[in-house]
Scaffold this active site. Structure first.
Site, PDB file in Angstrom:
ATOM      1  N   ASP A  31       0.757  -1.004  -0.120  1.00 29.66           N
ATOM      2  CA  ASP A  31       0.029  -0.112  -0.132  1.00 29.66           C
ATOM      3  C   ASP A  31       1.045   1.220   0.013  1.00 29.66           C
ATOM      4  O   ASP A  31       1.895   1.242   0.742  1.00 29.66           O
ATOM      5  CB  ASP A  31      -0.962   0.017   1.235  1.00 29.66           C
ATOM      6  CG  ASP A  31      -2.017   1.098   1.202  1.00 29.66           C
ATOM      7  OD1 ASP A  31      -3.287   0.594   1.010  1.00 29.66           O
ATOM      8  OD2 ASP A  31      -1.856   2.145   1.017  1.00 29.66           O
ATOM      9  N   ILE A  32       0.364   2.440  -0.854  1.00 30.83           N
ATOM     10  CA  ILE A  32       1.346   3.472  -0.824  1.00 30.83           C
ATOM     11  C   ILE A  32       1.166   4.339   0.175  1.00 30.83           C
ATOM     12  O   ILE A  32       2.196   5.243   0.642  1.00 30.83           O
ATOM     13  CB  ILE A  32       0.943   4.437  -2.230  1.00 30.83           C
ATOM     14  CG1 ILE A  32       1.878   5.204  -2.649  1.00 30.83           C
ATOM     15  CG2 ILE A  32      -0.397   5.129  -1.757  1.00 30.83           C
ATOM     16  CD1 ILE A  32       1.445   6.018  -3.990  1.00 30.83           C
ATOM     17  N   GLY A  94     -15.211   2.528   4.587  1.00 34.15           N
ATOM     18  CA  GLY A  94     -14.083   3.354   4.172  1.00 34.15           C
ATOM     19  C   GLY A  94     -13.265   2.919   2.809  1.00 34.15           C
ATOM     20  O   GLY A  94     -12.325   3.216   2.575  1.00 34.15           O
ATOM     21  N   GLN A  95     -13.977   2.630   1.827  1.00 34.55           N
ATOM     22  CA  GLN A  95     -13.647   2.223   0.544  1.00 34.55           C
ATOM     23  C   GLN A  95     -13.290   3.586  -0.263  1.00 34.55           C
ATOM     24  O   GLN A  95     -14.363   4.187  -0.219  1.00 34.55           O
ATOM     25  CB  GLN A  95     -14.663   0.970  -0.284  1.00 34.55           C
ATOM     26  CG  GLN A  95     -14.075   0.419  -1.550  1.00 34.55           C
ATOM     27  CD  GLN A  95     -15.027  -0.417  -2.140  1.00 34.55           C
ATOM     28  OE1 GLN A  95     -16.236  -0.492  -1.829  1.00 34.55           O
ATOM     29  NE2 GLN A  95     -14.321  -0.820  -3.065  1.00 34.55           N
ATOM     30  N   HIS A 101     -10.190  -5.043  -3.022  1.00 34.18           N
ATOM     31  CA  HIS A 101      -8.916  -5.473  -2.356  1.00 34.18           C
ATOM     32  C   HIS A 101      -8.761  -5.825  -0.992  1.00 34.18           C
ATOM     33  O   HIS A 101      -9.661  -5.088  -0.187  1.00 34.18           O
ATOM     34  CB  HIS A 101      -8.147  -4.250  -2.689  1.00 34.18           C
ATOM     35  CG  HIS A 101      -8.764  -2.710  -2.117  1.00 34.18           C
ATOM     36  ND1 HIS A 101      -9.549  -2.288  -2.811  1.00 34.18           N
ATOM     37  CD2 HIS A 101      -8.516  -2.160  -0.991  1.00 34.18           C
ATOM     38  CE1 HIS A 101      -9.813  -1.164  -2.183  1.00 34.18           C
ATOM     39  NE2 HIS A 101      -9.465  -1.297  -1.268  1.00 34.18           N
TER      40      HIS A 101
END
Ligand code: 5GP
Length: 121
Positions: A31-32, A94-95, A101
């Site tokens: 994850d970034i 919270g998508q 994913h």
């Protein structure tokens, strides 16, 4: 609803990602914006928009995401300490990226419950 997301660009290697696993059906990458010492995403290459779109036809593919998460947990050595694997759905979940994913978070004890404010129900 857009017909693609940033994840399609990662799948197509149009933008870089730190890829941990790839096969013909799925991809796992860091994850970034990590929320734990270990935080990666496992996604199907075929887009499924939200968890609401999981059904008998794609159940095997969705199960495959969990198989990859379990394999990576062993490979990266956090399977015994443990981890959280979670899929956010729609705004209350919270998508933000509308291509399902599995978030895999590890490396510290996770808090529970995930909300701090009063119950909505
Ligand atoms: P959601 O909020 O939809 O459950 O999770 C989306 C996740 O995708 C977020 O944790 C966010 O940091 C991550 N993300 C969004 N854009 C990118 C990107 O371009 N590269 C990577 N590696 N992760 C991204």
């Amino acid at each position: 609803m857009s017909d693609s997301t940033i994840f399609d660009r990662i799948i197509n290697k149009e933008i870089p990602a730190d890829i941990l696993y790839e096969d013909d059906k799925a991809l796992a990458f860091k994850d970034i914006n990590p929320q734990a010492p270990v935080h990666f995403l496992v996604i199907p290459k075929q887009r499924i928009v939200t968890a609401n779109d999981i059904n008998e036809d794609n159940a095997e593919l969705v199960g495959h995401l969990y198989v990859i998460a379990a394999k990576l947990a062993k490979q990266l050595g956090f399977d015994q300490d443990g981890y959280r694997a979670v899929m956010n759905c729609n705004p209350d979940g919270g998508q933000t990226v509308y291509h399902i994913h599995l978030h895999v978070l590890a490396g510290k004890a996770m808090g529970w419950p995930p909300y701090q404010d009063k119950l909505k129900v």
